[in-house]
Structure formats: structure tokens, C-alpha cells
Enzyme design. Structure first.
Site: not given
Ligand SMILES: [Zn+2]
Length: 355
Positions: A182, A184, A180
């Protein structure tokens, strides 16, 4: 003026979650997963040979590893499977990592343990399961920036944090465990080895010239021209003079800034366009999705604010289709990099990509 609304809510185990929205949406979704205790901070040890700090995060071994889409913890919650994000839609979300490498200090640990104090957050770029930062719409990329700016500003006020580091890993080749889109944010209780070294060099440069090092670097890139990939009114993207990776790109604001928190709306607004171009060019070189690490270098929270300049560093370990650059003996054991591609050549390849 860029408007982004932040809503702060709590997760099932007390962690903070922040929703960032371009529209004034009301957010109140409740995380109904059964309560479980949060892990205690890990231990930190100093390498007696180098003085560098190593965080021991043994509790991270049980993390989810490339789960299928229906069990993705970063998707919105749409079924009985409760993900990390309780709402059924969202734009950009940031929450505290469930298995953090650094976390708030705890009084439950014995005094002799040096705790890995700090904070680790996950920045979810979209509620769509596929994609990465560069595939977002420009407005969505800007919302991610708003989240980076807000988190840098707030985390910098924590007394046990010395440095805030926002980054994105893309591709299983660089250790991604969730597909997914993303990134950090790691916030450390010390200044990291690379930043310490950069700080020293930048301070020496500032002491002898009165100019921030990144400003001198940008001036040189503009004079040399050959390593520039893209630029707009506020940002410049170039392959660094002494790149360490086959495809390494730095994107810096043209006017010196210590960190993301210092970005004006105008400068932040100009970033998504150049970021998207650079990432499209990177994928265009071989016509495949390049694994990369995109890292925001910024000045530490308390020192070097006048000398160490904000910049975004993208490094890809791919040197050709089917060929990765591994950190071998010289790089891993000695920290001495050997490069197979001249920076001027990779800059030319990146510029030649037809968008
Ligand atoms: Zn996802």
C-alpha cells in the site's frame, strides 16, 4: 485509451472508499462494522524558530502495528473479521485514513486551535497480502497510477489543501506498520519545507532561463549519461547529481508536467515498465528487498504550477547488506547531508544488475 472504473462507497464510520477496476465490475459491498465516531482533527503548531508547521496527531498512537495476516486491515473481507475493505476481492482501493494526520476542518474545535486541516488517504495496491508496488503486474501498476491521478485531481479541489503528496514506504526500517502492499496520500494545508525550498530554486531558475528546472536537469543527465539508470520514450530514471542517500533514484517525465493530474494516458501508460525496472534494479544491488521511500513530488495546488515539475523520488537508507544510513547529527540537527557513495558509482551498481 486506458479504462479504469471508479466506484465510490461509504465505510462504516462515513469515510469514503473508492474502488478502481480495469473491468466494469459492480461494487456494492456494505461495511457492517459497528459505527464509531471519527477522531477530530489534530492541532497544528508553527515552530517559532523555523516557521515550519508541525502537525500534532496524538490520536495516532493507537494504530495497528504490524498485525498478523489474519488481522490485516488492508486485506479484503473474507471472514467475520471486517477489514477496512468490505468487498471480498478488489483490484486497487483508496480510502480515507482511519487515524489521519490531517483531516477536514471541524466546527467542534475551539476557534483558537489551528487545525491540522487536510486529508490523508490509504492506497491499497492489491488484494494480495504480500508484495509492494514493484512486484505488481504492469497492468495493476497502471491501475494504481489511475488512482493516484484521480485522487490528485479531486483532492486538489479542496479549499483547505495546498499540496498533495502520494508515496509508498516499504520495509520496517522506514517505519512501515502494515506489510500489505500500500501507499498513502497526504494532503497538507501548507506547502511543505522541502517543496517550499524547491519552489524557490525552481522559480529563480525559470526567471533567469525561461525553462523549468526539471527540464534543465534532465538535459544535463542526458548530456552526462553516467547517472542514467533507465529510460523509455516518455520517462527517464537517474541518480541525482547531488544524491543524499546511498541509493537515490529520480524518475521524471521527459516533458514538463506540474502534477499527476496532468499525465496523459500515453505518458502514464509508459510509467509502470520503467518503475518496475528501477525497483527490480534496486533490489538486485544486494540481492535483498531494499527498504525505500518512493515519493511523488508535484507542484503545489495553487502556486508554482509553471516551474515545479512532477518527479518520482526513491530513496533507500540501505548502504550495504546489514548497514543502514541513519540520519545522524549533521543530517538530523543541521539538515546537512554527508554521502558515502558517489552518485556515479551507485548508478553503475544499479545498471550492472542483471534483470
Ligand atoms: Zn493484508
Amino acid at each position: 485509451m486506458t479504462f479504469v472504473k471508479r466506484t465510490e462507497l461509504k465505510m462504516f464510520d462515513g469515510r469514503q472508499i473508492f474502488y478502481y477496476d480495469r473491468e466494469p465490475v459492480e461494487r456494492s459491498a456494505v461495511d457492517t462494522r459497528p459505527v464509531e465516531p471519527r477522531p477530530l482533527p489534530g492541532e497544528m503548531r508553527q515552530d517559532p524558530l523555523t516557521g515550519e508547521w508541525i502537525a500534532m496527531a496524538a490520536h495516532r498512537q493507537g494504530r495497528a502495528f504490524l498485525p498478523p495476516k489474519e488481522f490485516c486491515p488492508l486485506c479484503p473481507t473474507k471472514t467475520d473479521f471486517g477489514t477496512e475493505i468490505a468487498d471480498s476481492t478488489f483490484e486497487v482501493v483508496v480510502f480515507e485514513n482511519r487515524s489521519p494526520s490531517f483531516s477536514a476542518p471541524s466546527s467542534e474545535l475551539p476557534a483558537e486551535v489551528i487545525q491540522a486541516s487536510g486529508r490523508c488517504e490509504v492506497v491499497v495496491f492489491s488484494d494480495q497480502h504480500e508484495g509492494s508496488f514493484g512486484s505488481l503486474e504492469l497492468a495493476q501498476m497502471r491501475t494504481v497510477m489511475a488512482a493516484w491521478i484521480d485522487r490528485t485531481r479531486e483532492i486538489s479541489t479542496l479549499p483547505y489543501v495546498e499540496q498533495v503528496f502520494a508515496f509508498e514506504n516499504r520495509g520496517e526500517e522506514v517505519g512501515v506498520t502494515l506489510n500489505h502492499p500500500h501507499g498513502q496520500i497526504y494532503s497538507y494545508p501548507f506547502i511543505t519545507p522541502r517543496t517550499s525550498k524547491m519552489l524557490q530554486v525552481a522559480q529563480d531558475h525559470y526567471d533567469s532561463t525561461g525553462v523549468p528546472l526539471i527540464s534543465s536537469i534532465i538535459a544535463r543527465e542526458i548530456k552526462d549519461q553516467v547517472r542514467i539508470i533507465a529510460q523509455n520514450e516518455h520517462w527517464i530514471a537517474y541518480v541525482p547529481f547531488a544524491a543524499r542517500y546511498p541509493f537515490e533514484i529520480h524518475v521524471a517525465p521527459k516533458v514538463f508536467l506540474a502534477d499527476l493530474a496532468g499525465l496523459s494516458d500515453e505518458v502514464a501508460d509508459a510509467f509502470p515498465e520503467i518503475a518496475k525496472e528501477v525497483l527490480l534494479r534496486l533490489d538486485g544491488v544486494f540481492g535483498i528487498q531494499m527498504a525505500y521511500i518512493a515519493a511523488w513530488h508535484q507542484a503545489p495546488v495553487r502556486v508554482g504550477r509553471d516551474v515545479l515539475g512532477l518527479h518520482w523520488q526513491i530513496t533507500s537508507i540501505r548502504r550495504a547488506p546489514g548497514k543502514l544510513k541513519y540520519l545522524a547529527g549533521s543530517e538530523s540537527a543541521m539538515g546537512a547531508f554527508i554521502m558515502d557513495v558517489k552518485p556515479e558509482q551507485s548508478a553503475q551498481q544499479l545498471r550492472d544488475v542483471q534483470l
